[in-house]
Scaffold this motif. Structure first.
Motif, PDB file in Angstrom:
ATOM      1  N   VAL A  51      14.606   0.360 119.856  1.00 42.15           N
ATOM      2  CA  VAL A  51      14.642   0.666 118.412  1.00 42.15           C
ATOM      3  C   VAL A  51      15.444  -0.380 117.649  1.00 42.15           C
ATOM      4  N   GLU A  52      16.371  -1.049 118.339  1.00 47.75           N
ATOM      5  CA  GLU A  52      17.111  -2.137 117.698  1.00 47.75           C
ATOM      6  C   GLU A  52      16.229  -3.359 117.460  1.00 47.75           C
ATOM      7  N   ASN A  53      15.343  -3.630 118.411  1.00 43.28           N
ATOM      8  CA  ASN A  53      14.627  -4.901 118.411  1.00 43.28           C
ATOM      9  C   ASN A  53      13.194  -4.844 117.884  1.00 43.28           C
ATOM     10  N   ASP A  54      12.611  -3.669 117.836  1.00 46.43           N
ATOM     11  CA  ASP A  54      11.184  -3.585 117.486  1.00 46.43           C
ATOM     12  C   ASP A  54      10.937  -2.376 116.601  1.00 46.43           C
ATOM     13  N   GLU A  55      10.657  -2.634 115.321  1.00 45.34           N
ATOM     14  CA  GLU A  55      10.474  -1.548 114.360  1.00 45.34           C
ATOM     15  C   GLU A  55       9.265  -0.680 114.693  1.00 45.34           C
ATOM     16  N   GLU A  56       8.195  -1.281 115.202  1.00 38.23           N
ATOM     17  CA  GLU A  56       7.007  -0.503 115.549  1.00 38.23           C
ATOM     18  C   GLU A  56       7.281   0.419 116.729  1.00 38.23           C
ATOM     19  N   LYS A  57       8.006  -0.103 117.723  1.00 38.09           N
ATOM     20  CA  LYS A  57       8.357   0.744 118.874  1.00 38.09           C
ATOM     21  C   LYS A  57       9.333   1.835 118.445  1.00 38.09           C
ATOM     22  N   ALA A  58      10.227   1.511 117.503  1.00 35.20           N
ATOM     23  CA  ALA A  58      11.162   2.518 116.980  1.00 35.20           C
ATOM     24  C   ALA A  58      10.387   3.679 116.373  1.00 35.20           C
ATOM     25  N   ARG A  59       9.357   3.338 115.608  1.00 32.45           N
ATOM     26  CA  ARG A  59       8.525   4.370 114.973  1.00 32.45           C
ATOM     27  C   ARG A  59       7.871   5.252 116.032  1.00 32.45           C
ATOM     28  N   VAL A  68      10.621   7.519 117.823  1.00 27.63           N
ATOM     29  CA  VAL A  68      11.113   8.613 116.986  1.00 27.63           C
ATOM     30  C   VAL A  68      10.050   9.699 116.829  1.00 27.63           C
ATOM     31  N   LYS A  69       8.799   9.308 116.680  1.00 21.75           N
ATOM     32  CA  LYS A  69       7.715  10.288 116.574  1.00 21.75           C
ATOM     33  C   LYS A  69       7.661  11.192 117.805  1.00 21.75           C
ATOM     34  N   LYS A  70       7.888  10.597 118.968  1.00 25.34           N
ATOM     35  CA  LYS A  70       7.750  11.347 120.216  1.00 25.34           C
ATOM     36  C   LYS A  70       8.947  12.247 120.511  1.00 25.34           C
ATOM     37  N   ILE A  71      10.134  11.898 120.008  1.00 27.25           N
ATOM     38  CA  ILE A  71      11.341  12.675 120.365  1.00 27.25           C
ATOM     39  C   ILE A  71      11.858  13.557 119.230  1.00 27.25           C
ATOM     40  N   TYR A  72      11.294  13.399 118.030  1.00 25.42           N
ATOM     41  CA  TYR A  72      11.910  14.019 116.848  1.00 25.42           C
ATOM     42  C   TYR A  72      12.037  15.541 116.968  1.00 25.42           C
ATOM     43  N   SER A  73      11.065  16.182 117.585  1.00 24.81           N
ATOM     44  CA  SER A  73      11.108  17.642 117.706  1.00 24.81           C
ATOM     45  C   SER A  73      12.267  18.112 118.581  1.00 24.81           C
ATOM     46  N   LYS A 118      21.244  -1.342 111.207  1.00 27.51           N
ATOM     47  CA  LYS A 118      19.994  -0.828 110.651  1.00 27.51           C
ATOM     48  C   LYS A 118      19.387   0.258 111.534  1.00 27.51           C
ATOM     49  N   ALA A 119      19.518   0.133 112.836  1.00 22.37           N
ATOM     50  CA  ALA A 119      18.885   1.067 113.767  1.00 22.37           C
ATOM     51  C   ALA A 119      19.776   2.254 114.125  1.00 22.37           C
ATOM     52  N   THR A 120      20.902   2.412 113.423  1.00 23.13           N
ATOM     53  CA  THR A 120      21.848   3.471 113.772  1.00 23.13           C
ATOM     54  C   THR A 120      21.213   4.853 113.768  1.00 23.13           C
ATOM     55  N   ASN A 121      20.471   5.176 112.720  1.00 21.34           N
ATOM     56  CA  ASN A 121      19.877   6.513 112.626  1.00 21.34           C
ATOM     57  C   ASN A 121      18.931   6.803 113.778  1.00 21.34           C
ATOM     58  N   ASP A 122      18.160   5.804 114.181  1.00 21.50           N
ATOM     59  CA  ASP A 122      17.242   6.008 115.308  1.00 21.50           C
ATOM     60  C   ASP A 122      18.011   6.150 116.617  1.00 21.50           C
ATOM     61  N   ALA A 123      19.095   5.382 116.764  1.00 22.87           N
ATOM     62  CA  ALA A 123      19.922   5.500 117.970  1.00 22.87           C
ATOM     63  C   ALA A 123      20.564   6.886 118.055  1.00 22.87           C
ATOM     64  N   ILE A 124      20.984   7.409 116.907  1.00 20.30           N
ATOM     65  CA  ILE A 124      21.551   8.761 116.868  1.00 20.30           C
ATOM     66  C   ILE A 124      20.512   9.779 117.331  1.00 20.30           C
ATOM     67  N   LYS A 125      19.281   9.626 116.877  1.00 25.20           N
ATOM     68  CA  LYS A 125      18.219  10.559 117.277  1.00 25.20           C
ATOM     69  C   LYS A 125      17.996  10.507 118.785  1.00 25.20           C
ATOM     70  N   ILE A 126      18.068   9.304 119.346  1.00 25.88           N
ATOM     71  CA  ILE A 126      17.889   9.172 120.794  1.00 25.88           C
ATOM     72  C   ILE A 126      19.003   9.883 121.546  1.00 25.88           C
ATOM     73  N   ILE A 176       0.666   6.646 132.327  1.00 24.90           N
ATOM     74  CA  ILE A 176       1.790   6.789 131.403  1.00 24.90           C
ATOM     75  C   ILE A 176       2.290   5.417 130.956  1.00 24.90           C
ATOM     76  N   ASN A 177       2.540   5.273 129.634  1.00 23.57           N
ATOM     77  CA  ASN A 177       3.027   3.975 129.164  1.00 23.57           C
ATOM     78  C   ASN A 177       4.540   3.869 129.300  1.00 23.57           C
ATOM     79  N   MET A 178       5.062   2.687 129.029  1.00 23.38           N
ATOM     80  CA  MET A 178       6.486   2.434 129.251  1.00 23.38           C
ATOM     81  C   MET A 178       7.363   3.367 128.437  1.00 23.38           C
ATOM     82  N   ILE A 179       7.041   3.543 127.143  1.00 20.02           N
ATOM     83  CA  ILE A 179       7.881   4.377 126.276  1.00 20.02           C
ATOM     84  C   ILE A 179       7.858   5.821 126.741  1.00 20.02           C
ATOM     85  N   ASP A 180       6.684   6.346 127.090  1.00 18.73           N
ATOM     86  CA  ASP A 180       6.603   7.723 127.580  1.00 18.73           C
ATOM     87  C   ASP A 180       7.427   7.898 128.853  1.00 18.73           C
TER      88      ASP A 180
END
Length: 322
Positions: free
Chosen positions: A27-35, A38-43, A127-135, A2-6
């Motif tokens: 998600v604040e510091n790394d746009e690629e990690k934010a992507r 979000v892909k993994k938690i969006y559902s 900038k990362a507000t929307n992603d933080a809200i999703k989290i 399992i990787n760190m994000i998972d």
């Protein structure tokens, strides 16, 4: 393995605050990690109700949020708070001090408070507000408060984020009420005159009601006339009425089906923002500072107009003629 994000996401789903905080930092510091996150938690998102608190600096937004957290917790809600602080244009730092006014909730396991710096973003939000809200949504928050930075008319981005927008003002702003009308007045679902024990509170209430009367066609069309609520957040006066107004607006959105309209609008705006960000990054990859400097020099000499220069930039970045 399992990787760190998972691992962090798995821990977040189990209610781990530290893992949730770490995901927001990513998600604040790394746009690629934010992507990836979000892909993994969006559902698992879409359940939380988002309340935006905006208004001029010093209007008492943080104190009001502190009181509203308690109202939400009294009803058994898990609460998330994202408080946006401005980043200094000189030092690049941010005080992130809004949590001081909410510190009594810091030991409550049902409250998650996070301060975020704007890092140069306009619109009153980071900038990362929307992603933080999703989290926080995926974490399990029922209610999420988003308190904007408090800088005036440019805070209209909150309408692209919140289900209910609360505009907080105070007596004594005078002509500033007129000044904010062109921006903030149009996005508010509820108006609050805080610090209502100060001189001029009744006059401010009257001005807001008058402005709403002048906008009668607009709110009649929408079906919701924004209420004007008087509060003294420090003493808790009017907080029950404000919380009642928020719940009434929520019921209105749910019963009328307008909440789906709002959320689809927000999704559209988010897609536009993501596309713009990707194009900007692509331009940075394809064009160096020297290339941009040449175009600027050409524009300054009137050898090319700004629109044509922009077309050249996009053509080079995207590889297609625009």
């Amino acid at each position: 393995m399992i990787n760190m994000i998972d691992d962090l996401i798995e821990r977040m789903f189990k209610g781990d605050k530290r893992a949730t905080a770490r995901l927001i930092t990513l998600v604040e510091n790394d746009e690629e990690k934010a992507r990836e996150i979000v892909k993994k938690i969006y559902s698992k998102t879409g359940r939380a109700y988002i309340i935006g608190i905006t208004g001029p600096p010093g209007s008492g937004k943080s104190t009001l949020v502190d009181k509203l957290i308690k109202k939400a917790r009294d009803e058994g809600n898990i609460v998330g708070v994202i408080a946006i602080d401005p980043t200094s244009p000189f030092t690049g730092g941010a005080l992130l001090g809004d949590r001081i006014r909410m510190q009594r909730h810091s030991t409550d396991p049902g409250v998650f408070i996070r301060s975020m710096a704007t890092r140069g973003s306009l619109g009153g939000l980071a900038k990362a507000t929307n992603d933080a809200i999703k989290i926080l949504d995926a974490y399990g928050c029922d209610i999420i408060f988003v308190e904007t930075v408090g800088v005036g008319q440019i805070e209209v981005d909150i309408v692209k984020t919140a289900d209910t927008v609360v505009l907080v003002t105070v007596p004594g702003l005078g002509d500033d009420i007129q000044a904010i009308k062109a921006g903030l007045m149009e996005i508010a679902d509820i108006f609050v005159v805080n610090k209502a024990d100060k001189e001029g509170a009744e006059a401010t209430m009257f001005e807001l009601e008058l402005m709403l009367d002048l906008e009668k066609d607009k709110w009649q069309k929408s079906g919701w006339r924004p209420p004007v609520v008087s509060t003294i957040a420090f003493t808790n006066k009017g907080v029950d009425e404000l919380w009642g107004a928020i719940n009434e607006h929520r019921e209105f959105l749910l019963n009328s089906g307008k909440i789906e309209e709002k959320r689809k609008f927000r999704v559209g705006e988010e897609i536009k923002a993501i596309v713009s960000s990707k194009i900007a990054r692509k331009i940075g990859e394809k064009m160096g500072e020297d290339d941009i400097a040449v175009l600027i020099e050409m524009i300054a000499k009137r050898e090319i107009d700004p629109y044509s220069a922009a077309d050249l930039v996009l053509e080079k970045a995207l590889g297609v003629k625009v």
